[in-house]
Design a protein around this motif. Structure first.
Motif, mmCIF file in Angstrom:
data_model
loop_
_atom_site.group_PDB
_atom_site.id
_atom_site.type_symbol
_atom_site.label_atom_id
_atom_site.label_comp_id
_atom_site.label_asym_id
_atom_site.label_seq_id
_atom_site.Cartn_x
_atom_site.Cartn_y
_atom_site.Cartn_z
ATOM 1 N N ASP A 166 -6.327 -7.078 2.299
ATOM 2 C CA ASP A 166 -6.269 -8.492 2.703
ATOM 3 C C ASP A 166 -7.084 -9.356 1.738
ATOM 4 N N ASN A 186 0.876 -1.185 0.000
ATOM 5 C CA ASN A 186 0.000 0.000 0.000
ATOM 6 C C ASN A 186 0.911 1.233 0.000
ATOM 7 N N ASP A 230 -4.337 0.608 -9.596
ATOM 8 C CA ASP A 230 -3.327 -0.378 -9.178
ATOM 9 C C ASP A 230 -2.308 -0.523 -10.300
ATOM 10 N N LEU A 241 -7.446 -8.637 -1.291
ATOM 11 C CA LEU A 241 -6.613 -8.664 -2.501
ATOM 12 C C LEU A 241 -5.507 -9.721 -2.393
ATOM 13 N N GLY A 266 -8.875 -3.601 5.451
ATOM 14 C CA GLY A 266 -9.097 -5.013 5.151
ATOM 15 C C GLY A 266 -9.209 -5.313 3.664
ATOM 16 N N MET A 275 -11.242 -7.821 -6.875
ATOM 17 C CA MET A 275 -11.406 -7.047 -5.636
ATOM 18 C C MET A 275 -12.187 -5.758 -5.921
ATOM 19 N N ARG A 276 -11.829 -5.097 -7.013
ATOM 20 C CA ARG A 276 -12.474 -3.828 -7.332
ATOM 21 C C ARG A 276 -13.918 -4.026 -7.792
ATOM 22 N N LYS A 309 -0.675 -0.721 -4.759
ATOM 23 C CA LYS A 309 -2.106 -0.466 -4.590
ATOM 24 C C LYS A 309 -2.397 1.026 -4.526
ATOM 25 N N ARG A 362 -12.819 3.385 1.838
ATOM 26 C CA ARG A 362 -11.453 2.951 2.097
ATOM 27 C C ARG A 362 -11.351 2.214 3.442
ATOM 28 N N ASN A 384 -5.504 4.261 -6.083
ATOM 29 C CA ASN A 384 -6.658 4.603 -6.910
ATOM 30 C C ASN A 384 -6.613 3.814 -8.223
ATOM 31 N N SER A 393 -14.349 1.364 -5.544
ATOM 32 C CA SER A 393 -15.313 2.084 -4.722
ATOM 33 C C SER A 393 -14.597 3.184 -3.953
ATOM 34 N N GLU A 448 3.783 1.103 2.607
ATOM 35 C CA GLU A 448 4.691 -0.027 2.363
ATOM 36 C C GLU A 448 5.534 0.232 1.104
HETATM 37 N N1 LIG Z 1 -8.085 5.587 -3.832
HETATM 38 C C1 LIG Z 1 -8.549 4.397 -4.241
HETATM 39 N N2 LIG Z 1 -9.588 4.294 -5.122
HETATM 40 C C2 LIG Z 1 -10.048 3.114 -5.522
HETATM 41 N N3 LIG Z 1 -9.551 1.940 -5.097
HETATM 42 C C3 LIG Z 1 -8.539 1.954 -4.236
HETATM 43 C C4 LIG Z 1 -7.974 3.182 -3.758
HETATM 44 N N4 LIG Z 1 -6.982 2.885 -2.888
HETATM 45 C C5 LIG Z 1 -6.941 1.543 -2.840
HETATM 46 N N5 LIG Z 1 -7.865 0.988 -3.641
HETATM 47 C C6 LIG Z 1 -8.135 -0.450 -3.834
HETATM 48 O O1 LIG Z 1 -8.310 -1.055 -2.567
HETATM 49 C C7 LIG Z 1 -7.543 -2.247 -2.465
HETATM 50 C C8 LIG Z 1 -6.740 -2.202 -1.175
HETATM 51 O O2 LIG Z 1 -5.802 -1.160 -1.225
HETATM 52 P P1 LIG Z 1 -5.320 -0.416 0.098
HETATM 53 O O3 LIG Z 1 -4.354 0.623 -0.320
HETATM 54 O O4 LIG Z 1 -6.498 -0.016 0.901
HETATM 55 O O5 LIG Z 1 -4.557 -1.630 0.811
HETATM 56 P P2 LIG Z 1 -4.132 -1.781 2.328
HETATM 57 O O6 LIG Z 1 -3.827 -0.449 2.947
HETATM 58 O O7 LIG Z 1 -3.060 -2.793 2.358
HETATM 59 O O8 LIG Z 1 -5.450 -2.402 2.971
HETATM 60 P P3 LIG Z 1 -5.612 -3.150 4.378
HETATM 61 O O9 LIG Z 1 -6.485 -2.268 5.179
HETATM 62 O O10 LIG Z 1 -6.241 -4.456 4.050
HETATM 63 O O11 LIG Z 1 -4.235 -3.325 4.960
HETATM 64 C C9 LIG Z 1 -6.664 -2.326 -3.726
HETATM 65 O O12 LIG Z 1 -7.089 -3.435 -4.478
HETATM 66 C C10 LIG Z 1 -6.933 -1.055 -4.499
HETATM 67 O O13 LIG Z 1 -7.287 -1.379 -5.816
#
Ligand SMILES: Nc1ncnc2c1ncn2[C@@H]1O[C@H](COP(=O)(O)OP(=O)(O)OP(=O)(O)O)[C@@H](O)[C@H]1O
Ligand SMILES: NC(=O)C1=CN([C@@H]2O[C@H](COP(=O)(O)OP(=O)(O)OC[C@H]3O[C@@H](n4cnc5c(N)ncnc54)[C@H](OP(=O)(O)O)[C@@H]3O)[C@@H](O)[C@H]2O)[C@@H](O)CC1
Ligand SMILES: [Mg+2]
Length: 375
Positions: free
Chosen positions: A302, A233, A277, A304, A299, A340-341, A273, A296, A275, A293, A236
């Motif tokens: 996870d 993310n 990917d 994914l 999870g 996932m999306r 990850k 935010r 907006n 969506s 990371e």
């Molecule tokens: N701004 C965004 N708009 C649309 N989709 C998003 C956006 N940010 C993340 N995603 C989608 O959400 C999913 C998870 O991404 P995110 O960055 O939230 O991961 P994360 O922080 O590791 O989540 P977790 O809370 O499980 O640790 C990805 O598949 C990504 O496509």
């Protein structure tokens, strides 16, 4: 796509990517590349070329037709002659006192998409909680944190943990390392040994969450391993860029930097990850912006990781590399991201602001059916 309907798009895209201004040529290129008819909004990815300020580098976005083709091609048929296990055996290494949701989300997602078996290797404290979430998961309460082991016992207990995981290792099609693992140094040492053993056995690995914290501090664990997938993310990714490229995240040259990062790690596949990917194996960069969506909730990453693990396993089984001109790790990432999306967009349609990760998991089956219907 009609040029009329896209007349306001370049400004929005430029704004979303943080450009201060978008030139006429850039606007033209954006129109030529076309946007995806996103349930949520249009996104097309364009970035400045790293060396020549005015030259644009485009990333080929995955559009809906290609998304359907990829998911259909790698999803196995439901054939009565197949036995339990053939549709995928996944193991998640994660789950500690603080975090029990993350490993559950990852493991249950693989099952809901169509895996036959999903295991979780977690700490003793986390195991009863995870078992209570679902009787479907096979939960191994074997990991230990520093507080539960005396210094004298540390070495022998670590050897036992490794022996326990080793009994199962070759049966797994893919491991997910890191959801809700925590950062206890002793536990992370044991997980390093598990990663080394998986690598010796040629078992693919998706590294996420605290697993990324571990490998960022010890790059040799995954460097040069072609079956490793990292799913960082924002935070990371920043830590990885700082460690591997000794620099800061450069959003203007996002795809080029991702490509360099993947190359710098010897060709591991990285799914950045966000907006949009972005996915690279050091040779090519693809982006997934369709569906999604605006919610935010924690999870979703996870879901994914479990999805990528299963699709990667299926892509290896189906042997579709030459047909789709992409390696299984790239295919796994692209398919996981699309699904996932798609599920997030379905969940948001009905739950709006109250959408939670468990609502998205409930939409995984419906999303699979929409993308690759059972015959
Ligand atoms: N701004 C965004 N708009 C649309 N989709 C998003 C956006 N940010 C993340 N995603 C989608 O959400 C999913 C998870 O991404 P995110 O960055 O939230 O991961 P994360 O922080 O590791 O989540 P977790 O809370 O499980 O640790 C990805 O598949 C990504 O496509
Ligand atoms: N239910 C469970 O059990 C779950 C457990 N999980 C597990 O938790 C562990 C740690 O993982 P993680 O993702 O919380 O840690 P990390 O990435 O350091 O983020 C920490 C903080 O960074 C910020 N932040 C986040 N995004 C940002 C952005 N785009 N831009 C800017 N800032 C941003 C934000 O903090 P803020 O600054 O907003 O207060 C965020 O809270 C790991 O094991 C994981 O698997 C999760 O999977 C969720 C479900
Ligand atoms: Mg995460």
């Amino acid at each position: 796509m009609t040029t009329n309907s896209s007349s306001s798009r370049p400004i929005r895209i430029g704004w979303m990517l943080g450009f201060s201004s978008v030139t006429r040529r850039q606007q033209h290129l954006i129109r030529c590349l076309g946007g995806c008819n996103n349930n949520y909004r249009y996104t097309t990815t364009l970035y400045n070329h790293p060396k020549k300020e005015n030259k644009m580098q485009s990333v080929k976005p995955i559009l809906e037709a290609e998304a359907l083709s990829i998911i259909k091609s790698i999803t196995p048929t439901l054939d009565p002659s197949r036995h339990k296990g053939q549709a995928g055996k996944i193991a998640v290494v994660g789950g500690c006192r603080e975090y029990t949701g993350a490993p559950y989300f990852s493991a249950i997602s693989a099952l809901k998409i169509g895996a036959d078996l999903s295991h979780v290797f977690c700490t003793k404290d986390a195991a009863p909680v995870i078992k209570c979430y679902s009787p479907e998961l096979i939960v191994h309460p074997i990991l230990e944190e520093s507080y539960s082991v005396s210094d004298d016992e540390k070495q022998s207990r670590a050897a036992k943990v490794l022996a326990e995981v080793d009994k199962w290792m070759e049966r797994f099609d893919c491991l997910v390392i890191g959801p809700g693992l925590g950062r206890d140094p002793y536990l992370l040492d044991c997980v390093s040994d598990i990663i080394k053993r998986a690598r010796q056995s040629n078992v693919p690995m998706v590294i996420d969450g605290d697993g990324l914290f571990l490998v960022t501090n010890c790059l040799d664990l995954v460097s040069g391993y072609p079956l490793a997938v990292l799913t960082p993310n924002v935070n990371e990714y920043k830590r990885l860029v700082q460690k591997v490229l000794s620099g800061e995240v450069d959003d203007q040259n996002g795809p080029q930097q991702l490509l360099n990062l993947s190359k710098g790690m010897g060709g591991v596949t990285i799914l950045r990850k966000g907006n949009s990917d972005l996915i690279s194996n050091g040779e090519t960069v693809r982006s997934v912006s369709i569906f999604g969506s605006p919610r935010r909730c924690g999870g979703q990453g996870d879901i994914l990781s479990g999805s990528v693990a299963l699709f990667l396993s299926w892509a290896r089984q189906q042997d579709v590399e030459s047909k789709l001109s992409m390696c299984p790790t790239m295919l796994g990432c692209i398919a996981g991201s699309i699904l996932m999306r798609k599920a997030a967009s379905f969940a948001f349609e009905s739950k709006k602001r109250s959408t939670l990760t468990s609502d998205i998991i409930e939409c995984l089956g419906k999303s699979m059916e929409a993308l690759s219907p059972v015959n």
